[in-house]
Write a protein that holds these residues in place. Structure first.
Motif, PDB file in Angstrom:
ATOM      1  N   GLU A 126     -20.064 -13.619  16.460  1.00 31.00           N
ATOM      2  CA  GLU A 126     -20.588 -13.586  15.631  1.00 31.00           C
ATOM      3  C   GLU A 126     -21.075 -11.878  15.905  1.00 31.00           C
ATOM      4  OE1 GLU A 126     -24.843 -13.682  19.146  1.00 31.00           O
ATOM      5  OE2 GLU A 126     -22.814 -15.259  19.407  1.00 31.00           O
ATOM      6  N   GLN A 127     -19.945 -11.185  16.412  1.00 31.03           N
ATOM      7  CA  GLN A 127     -20.655  -9.542  16.292  1.00 31.03           C
ATOM      8  C   GLN A 127     -19.927  -9.098  14.950  1.00 31.03           C
ATOM      9  OE1 GLN A 127     -17.948  -8.740  19.873  1.00 31.03           O
ATOM     10  NE2 GLN A 127     -19.245  -7.959  21.061  1.00 31.03           N
ATOM     11  N   ARG A 128     -18.613  -9.419  14.447  1.00 33.21           N
ATOM     12  CA  ARG A 128     -18.479  -9.376  13.408  1.00 33.21           C
ATOM     13  C   ARG A 128     -19.339  -9.445  12.212  1.00 33.21           C
ATOM     14  NH1 ARG A 128     -12.992 -11.614  15.079  1.00 33.21           N
ATOM     15  NH2 ARG A 128     -13.666 -13.286  13.894  1.00 33.21           N
ATOM     16  N   SER A 129     -20.113 -10.998  12.520  1.00 35.30           N
ATOM     17  CA  SER A 129     -21.311 -11.139  11.862  1.00 35.30           C
ATOM     18  C   SER A 129     -22.604 -10.284  11.354  1.00 35.30           C
ATOM     19  CB  SER A 129     -21.516 -12.557  12.124  1.00 35.30           C
ATOM     20  OG  SER A 129     -20.641 -13.725  11.682  1.00 35.30           O
ATOM     21  N   ARG A 130     -23.290  -9.896  13.276  1.00 35.96           N
ATOM     22  CA  ARG A 130     -23.914  -9.020  12.777  1.00 35.96           C
ATOM     23  C   ARG A 130     -23.859  -8.272  12.387  1.00 35.96           C
ATOM     24  NH1 ARG A 130     -23.926 -10.821  18.458  1.00 35.96           N
ATOM     25  NH2 ARG A 130     -23.630  -8.595  19.226  1.00 35.96           N
ATOM     26  N   MET A 131     -22.629  -7.286  12.203  1.00 35.05           N
ATOM     27  CA  MET A 131     -21.801  -5.934  11.175  1.00 35.05           C
ATOM     28  C   MET A 131     -22.252  -6.064  10.357  1.00 35.05           C
ATOM     29  SD  MET A 131     -20.643  -2.989  12.154  1.00 35.05           S
ATOM     30  CE  MET A 131     -19.812  -1.365  11.940  1.00 35.05           C
ATOM     31  N   ALA A 132     -22.346  -7.190   9.906  1.00 35.67           N
ATOM     32  CA  ALA A 132     -21.895  -7.902   8.152  1.00 35.67           C
ATOM     33  C   ALA A 132     -23.380  -7.805   7.438  1.00 35.67           C
ATOM     34  CB  ALA A 132     -21.167  -8.280   8.234  1.00 35.67           C
ATOM     35  N   GLU A 133     -23.844  -8.207   8.763  1.00 38.05           N
ATOM     36  CA  GLU A 133     -25.913  -8.262   7.800  1.00 38.05           C
ATOM     37  C   GLU A 133     -25.864  -6.896   8.046  1.00 38.05           C
ATOM     38  OE1 GLU A 133     -26.994 -10.755  10.501  1.00 38.05           O
ATOM     39  OE2 GLU A 133     -26.353 -12.779   9.994  1.00 38.05           O
ATOM     40  N   ARG A 134     -25.695  -6.188   9.253  1.00 43.14           N
ATOM     41  CA  ARG A 134     -25.978  -4.066   9.134  1.00 43.14           C
ATOM     42  C   ARG A 134     -25.662  -3.858   8.198  1.00 43.14           C
ATOM     43  NH1 ARG A 134     -24.795  -0.243  13.460  1.00 43.14           N
ATOM     44  NH2 ARG A 134     -25.996   1.615  12.688  1.00 43.14           N
ATOM     45  N   ILE A 135     -24.459  -3.980   7.492  1.00 46.63           N
ATOM     46  CA  ILE A 135     -24.283  -3.082   6.821  1.00 46.63           C
ATOM     47  C   ILE A 135     -24.729  -3.977   4.914  1.00 46.63           C
ATOM     48  CG2 ILE A 135     -22.130  -2.907   5.141  1.00 46.63           C
ATOM     49  CD1 ILE A 135     -20.124  -3.090   7.683  1.00 46.63           C
ATOM     50  N   GLN A 136     -24.875  -4.503   4.933  1.00 48.74           N
ATOM     51  CA  GLN A 136     -25.488  -5.226   3.638  1.00 48.74           C
ATOM     52  C   GLN A 136     -26.760  -4.615   3.550  1.00 48.74           C
ATOM     53  OE1 GLN A 136     -24.004  -9.795   4.469  1.00 48.74           O
ATOM     54  NE2 GLN A 136     -23.101  -9.221   2.386  1.00 48.74           N
ATOM     55  N   THR A 137     -27.547  -5.130   5.414  1.00 46.19           N
ATOM     56  CA  THR A 137     -29.042  -4.466   4.321  1.00 46.19           C
ATOM     57  C   THR A 137     -29.442  -3.505   4.858  1.00 46.19           C
ATOM     58  OG1 THR A 137     -29.710  -6.583   6.562  1.00 46.19           O
ATOM     59  CG2 THR A 137     -31.010  -4.457   5.949  1.00 46.19           C
ATOM     60  N   MET A 138     -28.224  -2.662   5.730  1.00 42.88           N
ATOM     61  CA  MET A 138     -28.231  -0.390   4.762  1.00 42.88           C
ATOM     62  C   MET A 138     -28.405   0.004   3.436  1.00 42.88           C
ATOM     63  SD  MET A 138     -28.864   2.027   6.427  1.00 42.88           S
ATOM     64  CE  MET A 138     -28.281   1.984   8.496  1.00 42.88           C
ATOM     65  N   LEU A 139     -26.983  -0.968   3.017  1.00 43.94           N
ATOM     66  CA  LEU A 139     -26.703  -0.499   1.719  1.00 43.94           C
ATOM     67  C   LEU A 139     -27.373  -1.588   0.764  1.00 43.94           C
ATOM     68  CD1 LEU A 139     -22.850  -0.497   2.323  1.00 43.94           C
ATOM     69  CD2 LEU A 139     -23.931   1.196   2.407  1.00 43.94           C
ATOM     70  N   SER A 140     -28.447  -1.798   0.599  1.00 49.38           N
ATOM     71  CA  SER A 140     -29.205  -3.461  -0.049  1.00 49.38           C
ATOM     72  C   SER A 140     -30.681  -2.797  -0.747  1.00 49.38           C
ATOM     73  CB  SER A 140     -29.357  -5.221   0.397  1.00 49.38           C
ATOM     74  OG  SER A 140     -27.496  -5.272   0.457  1.00 49.38           O
ATOM     75  N   ALA A 141     -30.326  -1.869   0.799  1.00 42.54           N
ATOM     76  CA  ALA A 141     -32.616  -1.239   0.594  1.00 42.54           C
ATOM     77  C   ALA A 141     -32.932  -0.324  -0.455  1.00 42.54           C
ATOM     78  CB  ALA A 141     -32.121  -0.223   1.972  1.00 42.54           C
ATOM     79  N   PRO A 142     -33.624  -0.484  -1.258  1.00 45.38           N
ATOM     80  CA  PRO A 142     -33.927   0.456  -2.429  1.00 45.38           C
ATOM     81  C   PRO A 142     -33.499   1.910  -2.458  1.00 45.38           C
ATOM     82  CG  PRO A 142     -35.102  -1.398  -1.616  1.00 45.38           C
ATOM     83  CD  PRO A 142     -34.808  -0.940  -0.803  1.00 45.38           C
ATOM     84  N   ILE A 143     -33.212   2.622  -3.395  1.00 50.45           N
ATOM     85  CA  ILE A 143     -33.123   3.894  -3.174  1.00 50.45           C
ATOM     86  C   ILE A 143     -33.058   5.316  -4.257  1.00 50.45           C
ATOM     87  CG2 ILE A 143     -30.415   5.726  -3.188  1.00 50.45           C
ATOM     88  CD1 ILE A 143     -29.066   3.433  -2.281  1.00 50.45           C
TER      89      ILE A 143
END
Length: 411
Positions: free
Chosen positions: A342-359
């Motif tokens: 569960e912790q690994r999944s939350r970390m992966a979601e956080r990474i994807q959310t952070m990097l997918s945000a518009p730049i």
């Protein structure tokens, strides 16, 4: 060495020998030996330098080490009392000759001191090319004498209580050692030094850095004088600046574009974690839709995008974790923790959310996605297997993203 010092046939070795010093140099180790030459005690010291295959070899009088001045034997006055009539004449002549001899001895001593000073100056000049400072410590009395070779002003008091010097050093610097909880305040205590310096060729080497500045040094502690029971009495601590070496290593381990660690250092960290049996989670990352950015806006814009992605990656991890640019638009994270699913999944979601945000760069809104695959050590095998597993999971997710993109285009 034989041509420089030619000691073997002319000295009386107290401990160690020329062969021991040669062995230390061949093995890249530090060592010392003590000998008597012309009634004077000396130390022959070999110290490896920060430069590969180079050692510093020098002869230091024991007066330099223990600070003791050899007492000059007072001449006895010969009293001649043969005949009273000649007593005064003989005394006057004897005093006159004694004065002449004394003046001659003083002149010879002065010349000898000047020659010794010239030799010492040349030796210190040679040492100063690779040694910044050194300190001689008497572990019995707890006193030290400190010499600065690089700076015109000494960094520390030139003499005093050794415990106070250790306290000063411990406040300014921190040890760079793989030993858990190792501190300079412990590594430099007389008890610890006696525990590790048991033989003449033993030495203690500690790399350390400043707490506030970008300064890196290596401290080498050498035994120079022993008690009859074999315990060390006096040590010499030699300091060399390795800042240039550390800077070159950092450059070799860093990606020049993003400032993240590179693939070379990535492999090294994996091996270190495995060797120490430290649990970690590895995330493999690959950017989606990055190629259109390069094709549309050029490689300069793509480089700026990669820098922004790298900055966001660093915000996803803690100071004890690692972020790497493996190559192109591929990245990796090593999270130093034993995480459940569960912790690994939350970390992966956080990474994807952070990097997918518009730049936004130069008023252009850029949007990329990220494919992420993770594996953990030791649950998924050894370090090499963890790397393979994370990579394959990342590519499986990337294939899934491509299928979703094609579906959206067809619709």
């Amino acid at each position: 060495m034989t041509n420089l010092y030619d000691l073997s046939d002319h000295v009386d070795w107290k401990y160690g020998s020329m062969d021991d010093i040669r062995d230390c140099i061949q093995l890249g180790k530090s060592g010392s030996a003590q000998f008597i030459c012309d009634g004077t005690r000396n130390y022959l010291v070999a110290i490896p330098t920060a430069f590969s295959d180079w050692s510093l070899v020098g002869v230091i009088q024991t007066d330099e080490v223990d600070g003791a001045m050899l007492s000059v034997q007072q001449s006895t006055i010969i009293a001649l009392g043969a005949l009273c009539i000649f007593a005064v004449i003989i005394v006057v002549l004897a005093l006159g000759m004694e004065d002449q001899l004394r003046l001659r001895r003083e002149e010879e001593e002065r010349l000898n001191l000047e020659r010794e000073k010239m030799k010492s100056d040349r030796f210190l000049q040679s040492m100063s090319r690779i040694v910044d400072r050194y300190m001689v410590v008497n572990l019995d009395t707890g006193r030290y004498r400190y010499h600065e070779l690089r700076s015109s002003e000494p960094l520390y008091p030139t003499s005093g209580q050794y415990s106070e010097m250790v306290e000063i050093i411990s406040k300014r610097y921190v040890a760079l050692t793989e030993t858990e909880n190792a501190k300079l305040s412990r590594l430099l205590t007389p008890d610890y030094l006696r525990s590790v310096l048991r033989k003449p060729d033993d030495n203690l080497k500690v790399e350390y850095c400043s707490r506030t500045e970008n300064a890196y040094m290596v401290l080498t502690v050498l035994p120079v004088e022993w008690h009859a029971d074999g315990t060390v009495a006096v040590v010499m601590q030699v300091v060399q600046d390795i800042g240039q070496k550390v800077e070159l290593e950092n450059m070799a381990n860093t990606d020049s574009l993003t400032g993240l660690f590179n693939e070379r250092y990535f492999s090294r960290v994996l091996n270190i974690c495995e060797a120490k049996k430290l649990p970690f989670v590895l995330y493999y990352l690959d950017l989606d839709r990055f190629k259109p950015v390069n094709d549309t806006y050029g490689h300069a814009m793509g480089d700026r995008l990669l820098k922004e992605i790298s900055a966001r990656l660093l915000r996803c991890i803690r100071s004890r974790d690692y972020a790497f640019r493996i190559g192109g638009d591929e990245f990796a994270l090593i999270v130093s923790a034993d995480m459940d699913e569960e912790q690994r999944s939350r970390m992966a979601e956080r990474i994807q959310t952070m990097l997918s945000a518009p730049i936004v760069i130069e008023e252009k809104v850029l949007s990329v996605g990220v494919s992420c695959g993770c594996a953990c050590y030791p649950e998924d095998g050894d370090a090499s297997q963890v790397r393979i597993t994370a990579d394959s999971r990342m590519y499986a997710e990337k294939q899934h993203h491509h299928e979703d993109d094609r579906t959206e285009e067809q619709s």
